[in-house]
Design an enzyme around this catalytic site. Structure first.
Site, PDB file in Angstrom:
ATOM      1  N   SER A 137      20.433 -27.631  52.619  1.00  0.00           N
ATOM      2  CA  SER A 137      20.388 -27.001  53.934  1.00  0.00           C
ATOM      3  C   SER A 137      20.177 -25.509  53.772  1.00  0.00           C
ATOM      4  CB  SER A 137      21.709 -27.261  54.671  1.00  0.00           C
ATOM      5  OG  SER A 137      21.802 -26.492  55.853  1.00  0.00           O
ATOM      6  N   TYR A 150      31.063 -27.891  55.618  1.00  0.00           N
ATOM      7  CA  TYR A 150      29.676 -28.293  55.358  1.00  0.00           C
ATOM      8  C   TYR A 150      28.947 -27.259  54.506  1.00  0.00           C
ATOM      9  CZ  TYR A 150      24.826 -29.604  56.416  1.00  0.00           C
ATOM     10  OH  TYR A 150      23.502 -29.961  56.318  1.00  0.00           O
TER      11      TYR A 150
END
Length: 327
Positions: A137, A150
């Site tokens: 990401s 996350y």
């Protein structure tokens, strides 16, 4: 026929990726926790005339992941590509997180990918071939508030991937390891992730459909790329953090909360999938279809990098020639 294993294949990016590989002619092994949802994904895969092997399992369980790899080789005949997609998270500031929530999110999002890499390598080393695609990401480079679990896990995935890649080079193995860094994607995670904010979560714009991510993952599996950045928003995030991280800290302190929260209230008893899967007919898409983009110009240029570099070279040459003539 090549065989691909997709973790997190029951919904979201994982499901879209399973379908994308099936469309490209791969037999697909699917791994996720919810058996019913996983079987629905397997049926979608089989509609392309390929084999599908659905294996309910939790990627946080290393033994279960290893068993799935062995079963894939045994029943489908090989294991050519392994794609690590599964993730879990919590939307909350650090002060509201429990140690158990942090540990669980890390076990799924970080250790789940580690378990996948290790299971894949046990087979791929024996045949000296294969591709592992880790899904990263832009938030592995630039963390944002409310997503510390996350962001921390994705940063760890990136670091582990780089270490392993060097080891594969050292050992002279023909196994390729690549990382696909995603932007915000329209998936069900914003409805089923544990949320302590009192408002429903939303992806930070711009938002892309999961099929964009799936195409990038397939491209990474079939082309020699160290990393693939998806979307100009990912490129801008990574580059900006390398230049002005302190300024981004302060900007996100002001904009990072509102950009991730809708005005819709979130029920106090809303289900969360951190420890157990959430029942329901969830597919690849979330509720942001009206704003989600179905293509990425940046990804098109990445897929055709040689052609665009060649065109840029031609334009640069013509520009230089024009300047020389003027002199």
């Amino acid at each position: 026929m090549p065989v691909a294993m997709i973790t997190g294949a029951g919904a979201g990016v994982g499901r879209a990726t399973a379908v994308e590989f099936a469309r490209a002619g791969y037999d697909v092994a699917l791994l996720s926790r919810d058996a019913d949802r996983l079987e629905q994904a397997a049926q979608a895969v089989r509609s392309f005339g390929v084999r599908a092997l659905a294996m309910p399992a939790d990627v946080a369980d290393a033994a279960a992941v290893d068993d799935a790899a062995q079963r894939t080789v045994r029943e489908l005949g090989s294991l050519d590509v392994w794609v690590n997609v599964a993730m879990a998270t919590v939307f909350a500031p650090v002060e509201k997180l429990s140690p158990e929530e942090i540990e669980r999110g890390t076990r799924v999002t970080y250790l789940g990918q580690v378990h996948g890499m290790m299971a894949a390598l046990r087979h791929m080393r024996s045949v000296n071939r294969g591709v592992i695609v880790n899904v990263g990401s832009s938030l592995a480079y630039r963390s944002i508030p409310l997503q510390s679990v996350y962001c921390g896990a994705k940063a760890a995935v990136r670091a582990f991937t780089d270490s392993l890649r060097s080891e594969l080079y050292h050992d002279g193995l023909s196994i390729r390891l690549t990382l696909v860094d995603l932007p915000a994607v329209n998936t069900p995670q914003f409805d089923w992730a544990r949320n302590r904010m009192g408002k429903k979560a939303r992806p930070v714009a711009p938002v892309f459909q999961p099929e964009v991510a799936a195409r990038a993952i397939l491209f990474a599996a079939e082309h020699d790329r160290r990393e693939v950045w998806v979307g100009f928003s990912t490129v801008k995030t990574i580059l900006a953090n390398s230049l002005i991280p302190g300024l981004l800290d302060r900007y996100l302190a002001k904009a990072g909360y509102s950009g991730q929260l809708s005005e819709e209230p979130s029920a106090a008893d809303a289900p969360g999938n951190l420890f157990e899967p959430v029942a329901g007919d969830y597919g690849a898409h979330g509720r942001f279809g009206q704003e989600a983009q179905s293509a990425s110009l940046q990804l098109i240029t990445e897929r055709h990098r040689a052609a665009f570099l060649g065109l840029a070279g031609i334009l640069a040459t013509l520009g230089a020639a024009s300047l020389l003539r003027r002199r």
